[in-house]
Design a protein around this motif. Structure first.
Motif, PDB file in Angstrom:
ATOM      1  N   LYS A  75      -3.248   1.576  10.252  1.00 10.33           N
ATOM      2  CA  LYS A  75      -4.472   2.219   9.570  1.00 10.33           C
ATOM      3  C   LYS A  75      -5.220   3.007   9.835  1.00 10.33           C
ATOM      4  CE  LYS A  75      -8.250   1.586   7.231  1.00 10.33           C
ATOM      5  NZ  LYS A  75      -8.873   2.751   6.977  1.00 10.33           N
ATOM      6  N   THR A  91      -1.078  -8.164   4.960  1.00 14.01           N
ATOM      7  CA  THR A  91      -1.026  -8.727   6.334  1.00 14.01           C
ATOM      8  C   THR A  91      -1.326 -10.159   6.556  1.00 14.01           C
ATOM      9  OG1 THR A  91      -2.990  -6.771   6.194  1.00 14.01           O
ATOM     10  CG2 THR A  91      -3.333  -8.560   7.882  1.00 14.01           C
ATOM     11  N   ILE A 102      -2.853   3.328   5.417  1.00 15.42           N
ATOM     12  CA  ILE A 102      -1.929   1.872   5.809  1.00 15.42           C
ATOM     13  C   ILE A 102      -0.258   1.569   5.876  1.00 15.42           C
ATOM     14  CG2 ILE A 102      -1.683  -0.770   5.602  1.00 15.42           C
ATOM     15  CD1 ILE A 102      -4.152  -0.692   4.398  1.00 15.42           C
ATOM     16  N   ILE A 155       1.122  -3.011  11.672  1.00 13.60           N
ATOM     17  CA  ILE A 155       0.514  -2.185  10.850  1.00 13.60           C
ATOM     18  C   ILE A 155      -0.208  -1.067  11.147  1.00 13.60           C
ATOM     19  CG2 ILE A 155      -1.396  -2.502   8.825  1.00 13.60           C
ATOM     20  CD1 ILE A 155      -0.595  -5.745   8.536  1.00 13.60           C
ATOM     21  N   ILE A 181       1.851 -10.522   8.546  1.00 12.12           N
ATOM     22  CA  ILE A 181       2.019 -10.034   9.764  1.00 12.12           C
ATOM     23  C   ILE A 181       2.682 -10.649  10.667  1.00 12.12           C
ATOM     24  CG2 ILE A 181       0.112 -10.399  10.352  1.00 12.12           C
ATOM     25  CD1 ILE A 181      -0.453  -7.329  11.787  1.00 12.12           C
ATOM     26  N   GLN A 192      -4.320  -6.899   1.884  1.00 12.49           N
ATOM     27  CA  GLN A 192      -4.456  -7.962   2.112  1.00 12.49           C
ATOM     28  C   GLN A 192      -3.640  -9.124   1.827  1.00 12.49           C
ATOM     29  OE1 GLN A 192      -7.801  -9.154  -0.251  1.00 12.49           O
ATOM     30  NE2 GLN A 192     -10.059  -8.223   0.670  1.00 12.49           N
ATOM     31  N   PHE A 213       2.899  -0.208   7.188  1.00  9.38           N
ATOM     32  CA  PHE A 213       3.931  -0.937   7.488  1.00  9.38           C
ATOM     33  C   PHE A 213       4.744  -0.624   8.020  1.00  9.38           C
ATOM     34  CE2 PHE A 213       0.632  -2.013   3.312  1.00  9.38           C
ATOM     35  CZ  PHE A 213       0.299  -2.895   3.711  1.00  9.38           C
ATOM     36  N   TRP A 223      -2.354  -3.224  14.647  1.00  9.83           N
ATOM     37  CA  TRP A 223      -3.182  -4.296  14.816  1.00  9.83           C
ATOM     38  C   TRP A 223      -0.397  -4.663  14.777  1.00  9.83           C
ATOM     39  CZ3 TRP A 223      -5.636  -1.678  12.332  1.00  9.83           C
ATOM     40  CH2 TRP A 223      -7.077  -1.195  12.251  1.00  9.83           C
TER      41      TRP A 223
END
Length: 270
Positions: A111, A96, A222, A109, A99, A93, A224, A259
């Motif tokens: 997922k 994120t 997840i 990202i 981002i 969280q 990055f 995302w």
């Protein structure tokens, strides 16, 4: 009354002998999900198995659980003793929020969700990974005898109808399956780390400067990434190769959701 028989059966397994079918088979009952059923998807499968295979699995797992702490990296928090699932959730969280950080190419990202990962696990690949992690051939034989000696019988109208054998996958609900699965996922995790070292630079840009690559909780990933076209191509090609080696990697109905820093959702079909 059966204590000595059970002990002898366990000893027999750990000298390298697989247990017989009547110890390892499971009865499958079809429970209809609705009043009118037209295909197999309208049934819920309930598996009824004997206690013995779980007894063996728990015995092996009791030895394996302390080894996992040494071979599973901190990115993985699922099914590892002493690690909290919510730690990864909170960290994800926080990252994120970064981002939207202003950086050339933007942040991205991935997922990932593995669909039916346990059902489609390749046994030979599992044994290879266990060997690469340094497990002995005798231990791998225990694992092989435990997961391959798996038979099923359908109960229809109150009667058993023959046996059929599985040829891949791990048992759902077996205490050992979770440990074996995260060892496979650790191989994927190590591959991602190596991918970053060779090809995927620079890292996901965080305001704090934390060089994060990915987080994993059991079968959820997840990742990055710096949002360049080359980085995306390299990562997707890596997943396609991993899919061929291990199991069918079906992600959100064959889609990867990306995302982007502009908060636009892009679908990349495998």
């Amino acid at each position: 009354m059966i204590k000595l028989d059970v002990l002898e059966a366990v000893k027999d397994f750990f000298v390298g002998n697989p247990y017989p079918i009547f110890f390892s088979f499971s009865n499958i009952i079809l429970i209809p999900k609705k009043e009118v059923v037209n295909n197999w998807n309208d049934f819920r499968l309930i598996s009824l198995c004997f206690f013995f295979n779980k007894l063996i699995s728990k015995t092996i797992l009791s030895r394996l659980v302390n080894i996992l702490l040494k071979i599973i990296f901190y990115n993985q928090t699922g099914f590892v003793k002493g690690r909290g699932f919510f730690d990864s959730v909170l960290l994800a969280q926080e990252i994120t929020h970064d981002i939207i950080a202003k950086v050339k190419g933007g942040n991205i990202i991935f997922k990932l969700d593995f669909t039916k990962a346990y059902d489609n696990m390749n046994w030979n690949f599992l044994y290879t990974i266990l060997f690469l992690f340094g497990f002995s051939q005798s231990f791998i034989l225990f694992i092989s005898n435990n997961i391959e000696n798996c038979y099923f019988s359908m109960i229809i109208n109150g009667r058993n109808h023959n046996f059929f054998k599985s040829f891949q996958g791990l048992r759902q609900g077996d205490p050992l399956s979770h440990a074996l699965f995260i060892i496979i996922v650790e191989y994927l995790s190590m591959g991602i780390e190596e991918l970053y070292k060779r090809y995927l630079k620079p890292f996901f840009h965080t305001i704090s400067g934390l060089p994060i690559t990915h987080l994993s909780f059991a079968d959820n990933f997840i990742i990055f990434l710096k949002g360049t076209i080359n980085n995306i191509k390299v990562l997707v090609n890596f997943f396609l190769y991993f899919k061929i080696c291990v199991f069918w990697l079906l992600i959100r109905k064959k889609e990867i959701l990306l995302w982007l820093s502009q908060l636009i959702v892009v679908e990349l079909v495998l």
